[in-house]
Enzyme design. Sequence first.
Site, PDB file in Angstrom:
ATOM      1  N   ALA A 142       0.837  -1.205   0.000  1.00  0.00           N
ATOM      2  CA  ALA A 142       0.000   0.000   0.000  1.00  0.00           C
ATOM      3  C   ALA A 142       0.865   1.245   0.000  1.00  0.00           C
ATOM      4  O   ALA A 142       2.085   1.183   0.210  1.00  0.00           O
ATOM      5  CB  ALA A 142      -0.907  -0.004   1.235  1.00  0.00           C
ATOM      6  N   LYS A 158      -4.824   5.155   3.415  1.00  0.00           N
ATOM      7  CA  LYS A 158      -3.936   4.028   3.139  1.00  0.00           C
ATOM      8  C   LYS A 158      -4.577   3.220   2.022  1.00  0.00           C
ATOM      9  O   LYS A 158      -5.617   2.589   2.215  1.00  0.00           O
ATOM     10  CB  LYS A 158      -3.739   3.179   4.392  1.00  0.00           C
ATOM     11  CG  LYS A 158      -2.758   2.035   4.225  1.00  0.00           C
ATOM     12  CD  LYS A 158      -2.552   1.287   5.539  1.00  0.00           C
ATOM     13  CE  LYS A 158      -1.582   0.126   5.393  1.00  0.00           C
ATOM     14  NZ  LYS A 158      -1.405  -0.603   6.683  1.00  0.00           N
ATOM     15  N   ASP A 293       3.818  -5.872  16.615  1.00  0.00           N
ATOM     16  CA  ASP A 293       5.041  -5.328  16.014  1.00  0.00           C
ATOM     17  C   ASP A 293       5.235  -3.860  16.427  1.00  0.00           C
ATOM     18  O   ASP A 293       5.220  -2.964  15.584  1.00  0.00           O
ATOM     19  CB  ASP A 293       4.954  -5.449  14.490  1.00  0.00           C
ATOM     20  CG  ASP A 293       6.300  -5.252  13.812  1.00  0.00           C
ATOM     21  OD1 ASP A 293       7.331  -5.409  14.498  1.00  0.00           O
ATOM     22  OD2 ASP A 293       6.328  -4.947  12.606  1.00  0.00           O
TER      23      ASP A 293
END
Length: 560
Positions: A142, A158, A293
């Site tokens: 993206a 996005k 993450d």
Amino acid sequence: MLWDALGAVRDLGRLHDIASVLIRYGFGDMVRRIGMSGALEKAGKALNWRAPEELAHLAPPARVRRALEELGPSFVKLGQVLATRVDLFPPEWIDELSKLQDEAPPLPFEQLRAQLEEDLGAPPEDIFTGFDTTALAAASLAQVHRARLPDGTPVILKIRRPGIRPVIEADIRLMERLAEIVDADSPDLRRYRPREVVRQFVLSLRRELDFAAEARNAERVARNLEDREDIVIPRVYWEWTCERLNVQDYVDGISGREVRLLPAAGLSAKLLAERGATAVLTMILQDGFFHADPHPGNVYYLKDNRIAFIDFGMVGRLSENRRYQVAQVLNALVSQDAPVVADVLLDWSGDSDTHVNEEALRTEIDAFVDQYRGVPLERLDVTAMLSDVVTILREHGLALPPDLVLLVKAFITLEGLGRQLDPAFDMASEAAPYLQQALLTHMAPKAVAKRGWRTLSNTVSLLTDLPRDLRQLIKSAQRGKMQIQVDVPPLDRFTERMDKASNRVALAILTAAMIVGSSIVISVEKEPLLAGFPPLGVSGFVLALIGAVVVVFSIIRSGR
């Protein structure tokens, strides 16, 4: 065979690209062993088997990383998933794979416009003010563009890259089949659990392709942390968000990669480290739903010492029982209860194809536990302890389930982020209250009663269904309909090889028969003649020669 599994010529071009890159980085032997070369030769595609000499000096982890980068977004994502498998790969591999960056040059906006207008239902200029056609950031899946709502609120869009899903799906098909072949034919690579890793990768990648799922993850974390004014999760605008588009608040702050700018902005690095740690620990050990993450690129520092988390494409989930087990292991370390640690580790590793020497494992765990003798819970080095745990499992051929893999990765990333802000950051001190709360929650009367009721209900259900199940089993046996299925995967490959060998033998016998028959025909002088020989006999010899060449070529190509 790989050729049979492809099922469509559309994947052959991609297979050729993958094989070429692997050969170039010195993995030609693997290309042969898993059947890629045979599949491509059948399709008439040649491979250049010469590897560049300048790559020979690179260590295997570096060669793998560079090969994954060259293979494109799917394989970069695969490498990032492999970097989370600290239970399967040694530190030097994890360090190298962690260098994989999900970056890509941005596409011209005109290539995105048609898809974006389809998702928005109108041109972006009609919905947003100040829409910026220059990408703010770009990745393999993206790219991000800035805009403003009519009321002036800054947002980001996005946008998924057009046409990326067919490429990803083709790579997934090839990876799944290659994992099956490696698992069946390569005992030395089987210990890396190729099927499990690819399955984890496929689930992760398909979730990341769905931007609506990412938005739901963000909203769930936001609800869990709604009483934390120091934590910011960007708001999602659902009227425009869908599978290929995510519209959310723009975060204006200092990136986690630019810690040096904090003093000039009047922000406290020590306070930010504490707040970030408590937020992530709350997600992990209290809510059981966490950002998997939390690296510096996904964290922003805002005024008033607030922290914003972005990009919830990769999240982890921990059940209440799993959270209790984590706390139980740490508590057992403090109380020197090695059997509890061993039992939990064996439970974590689950079913394994590797024969486990439990006595050796328990001996090693005893020594592992002994090094923490007398260390209070708040002084434990949680990250080092978890690293030691996965090292023990790896040395015994055991692996962690995916949820705990993400937990270990999140803990390691979180400590690195905290140390980057504050060199004196102590992960154990921050985690101790949450671990103790997990133990207390598991033993609370309400939780005990809930588990007891669930166990009683399952037992009653089992006893109620037992007579009926036994009756059905006996009836099936009486009617001769009882079947026992034994699945031996290596036997399938053996059968396939036997089929090939049988085909070669049959062709060789047919060739010999044609030679004998043609000799008989030639020995009988009958009209008409061709260059003095009967045409039928000459044709038989030609066909026999072709058959012999096919047999010899097949044997040479197989290498057996």
